[in-house]
Design a protein around this motif. Sequence first.
Motif, PDB file in Angstrom:
ATOM      1  N   UNK A 275      61.049  32.985 -25.511  1.00  0.00           N
ATOM      2  CA  UNK A 275      61.496  34.329 -25.161  1.00  0.00           C
ATOM      3  C   UNK A 275      60.486  34.920 -24.185  1.00  0.00           C
ATOM      4  N   UNK A 276      60.950  35.254 -23.000  1.00  0.00           N
ATOM      5  CA  UNK A 276      60.071  35.786 -21.960  1.00  0.00           C
ATOM      6  C   UNK A 276      60.404  37.255 -21.731  1.00  0.00           C
TER       7      UNK A 276
ATOM      8  N   UNK B 259      55.056  38.043 -20.606  1.00  0.00           N
ATOM      9  CA  UNK B 259      54.642  37.693 -21.956  1.00  0.00           C
ATOM     10  C   UNK B 259      55.678  36.709 -22.506  1.00  0.00           C
ATOM     11  N   UNK B 260      55.232  35.824 -23.361  1.00  0.00           N
ATOM     12  CA  UNK B 260      56.150  34.805 -23.869  1.00  0.00           C
ATOM     13  C   UNK B 260      55.918  34.573 -25.351  1.00  0.00           C
ATOM     14  N   UNK B 261      56.992  34.178 -26.019  1.00  0.00           N
ATOM     15  CA  UNK B 261      56.928  33.794 -27.421  1.00  0.00           C
ATOM     16  C   UNK B 261      57.721  32.505 -27.574  1.00  0.00           C
ATOM     17  N   UNK B 262      57.016  31.411 -27.824  1.00  0.00           N
ATOM     18  CA  UNK B 262      57.650  30.098 -27.948  1.00  0.00           C
ATOM     19  C   UNK B 262      57.752  29.705 -29.411  1.00  0.00           C
TER      20      UNK B 262
ATOM     21  N   UNK C  79      54.117  30.152 -30.779  1.00  0.00           N
ATOM     22  CA  UNK C  79      53.035  30.455 -29.853  1.00  0.00           C
ATOM     23  C   UNK C  79      53.361  31.726 -29.073  1.00  0.00           C
ATOM     24  N   UNK C  80      52.367  32.589 -28.896  1.00  0.00           N
ATOM     25  CA  UNK C  80      52.518  33.769 -28.061  1.00  0.00           C
ATOM     26  C   UNK C  80      51.569  33.687 -26.883  1.00  0.00           C
ATOM     27  N   UNK C  81      52.028  34.100 -25.705  1.00  0.00           N
ATOM     28  CA  UNK C  81      51.178  33.953 -24.530  1.00  0.00           C
ATOM     29  C   UNK C  81      51.390  34.988 -23.462  1.00  0.00           C
TER      30      UNK C  81
ATOM     31  N   UNK D 298      51.252  30.284 -14.339  1.00  0.00           N
ATOM     32  CA  UNK D 298      49.962  29.954 -14.907  1.00  0.00           C
ATOM     33  C   UNK D 298      49.730  30.880 -16.100  1.00  0.00           C
ATOM     34  N   UNK D 299      49.546  30.313 -17.268  1.00  0.00           N
ATOM     35  CA  UNK D 299      49.377  31.141 -18.446  1.00  0.00           C
ATOM     36  C   UNK D 299      48.618  30.449 -19.545  1.00  0.00           C
TER      37      UNK D 299
END
Length: 574
Positions: free
Chosen positions: A257-258, A268-271, A284-286, A297-298
């Motif tokens: 989810x971006x 921001x992302x939530x995988x 994973x959150x990034x 790049x993250x």
Amino acid sequence: MNHGASRQSALAAAGLAIGAAAIVAARAAPAVPGMPASPLPASAAPVQAAAGDDDAGYPIEHEIIIRRCQRCHERDDEGRMTRISYERKTPEGWQTSVRRMVALNDVSLGPDEAREVVRYLSNRQGLAPEELEPGRFEVERRLIEHVYEADRDVENTCIQCHSMGRVITQRRTREEWELLMATHRGLYPLVDFQGFQRGGDGPQPVDEAIDHLSEAFPLETPEWSAWSASMRAPRLAGTWALAGFEPGKGRIFGTVEITAGDAPDEFRSQASYTYAESGERVSRGGQSIVYTGYQWRGRSNPGGADELREVMTVDRGWQRMTGRWFSGAYDEFGPDVTLTRAGGGPVVSGVHPPAVRAGSSSAEVRVHGVGLPANPDPAEFDFGPGVRVESAAGGDGSRVTLRVSVDEGAAVGGRDLFVGGVSLADAIQVHDGVDRLEVTPRAGMARIGGGAFPKGYQAYDAIGWDDGPDGEPNTEDDLRLGRVPVTWSMEEYTATFDDDDIRYVGALGPDGIFTPAIDGPNADRAGNRNNVGDVWVVATHEGGLRARAHLIVTVPLYLKFDPWQGVPAGRLVP
């Protein structure tokens, strides 16, 4: 002011700049530093370097670069700065330059300023997607056996110290290629003996390299002219289907989810994903920045023990991303990934297991994706002739579990899956048995460590193959069946007289991951030698089917030039 502390902070900031661990919006600059407005302003285009000179250069308009860098990089009437204006690089390339300036030339640059400089230059003077493609292995940190076919002599000149990927991910004027070689000779005088000079009269390897590189990788190209004219921050917010493969662990499926960040190029992302073989679930959150309109790049789970660095390429249509997520002292762990945007209809990411044997009855097959039916009808799933779907069970839309039977006489080969108006090519392979094994990689490398230096691990996979319709091995119709269960072992690779490497180099786990021994002299070994050596890594499948691969266990990488690694106090790393 503590200049030593400031200097180390700037070095650390440059190391984090493309990891997006902390992102600061540009001050007194466009919303995306270096990203051209629409339409493209004339000031963003390169201008002629001087009367009678065909080389172009890019005007530098960023206040921080002008203020901090013009002490050494003179700025002309057109706004061009020596050296800086005459090259283009990846974010990693610009980051290396910033870190070198801080480390070697005592540039006063704060952490936020370092990030902003990398961002501006990566956008204004980056690479087009077509230019980066041949060198993606460099930024994705892949340990591969790359061959530069355009000029093997030039390749040999460059790879004495670093990969050819570092070269082909840059663009420069001829004068800049000449100055780069001069910089090498000034900082690393041994390069003359390692590859730059061969003695005698006539052109030397370094001269031939300048001739080739200035022609093959010039500052201005049609690809960059086209890309920079239409470049913009991509719109990536939404749900993405994730499919990937991690060496030593197998296939992964899930979603990412971006959401939008604080600037148009920040996200921001939530995988959330599952390892198909083990059932292990990961969340994973990034955070990330997308440079040059396409270079993701993250970092996910930043600061944690399971932190992964994310390097991906966004396609032109903003519908697909491919790349690698990785970690480890030598970037050796982590999956290859593909993200596919999920729209209104279902997305099929993959099927596991990827192969089903002819004659199988009620074999379990799991379809992974996004938007899959929660109450599936077996008739919706079509694998083609000879494959019958007997039952289907759904859930949250991310997976459907099927029971399939395959006719004894079904033709071997790939089967496309059709479901819900979408399809997946070669979703499964129908086969008549595992005819041979392949251990990948065929040539692996690990590094001893754990004492003074970190260990470098090596993961292996055992891949099953069916000889295909023609029944002959190693032909074009062979069927790749994916990872198969095996027993792992090691055998001696005899390289020297009375070889005993297998006793000292390390251990191979039941998952195919090799853990090297400790670094440093070993008093228990003849000659007080290090724990280095060569061994065979052997996989044994049911029925005694075997395959092996070569493993070299070598010394640590004593000096690292990687721009994304930290810089120890008192040590200068370019």
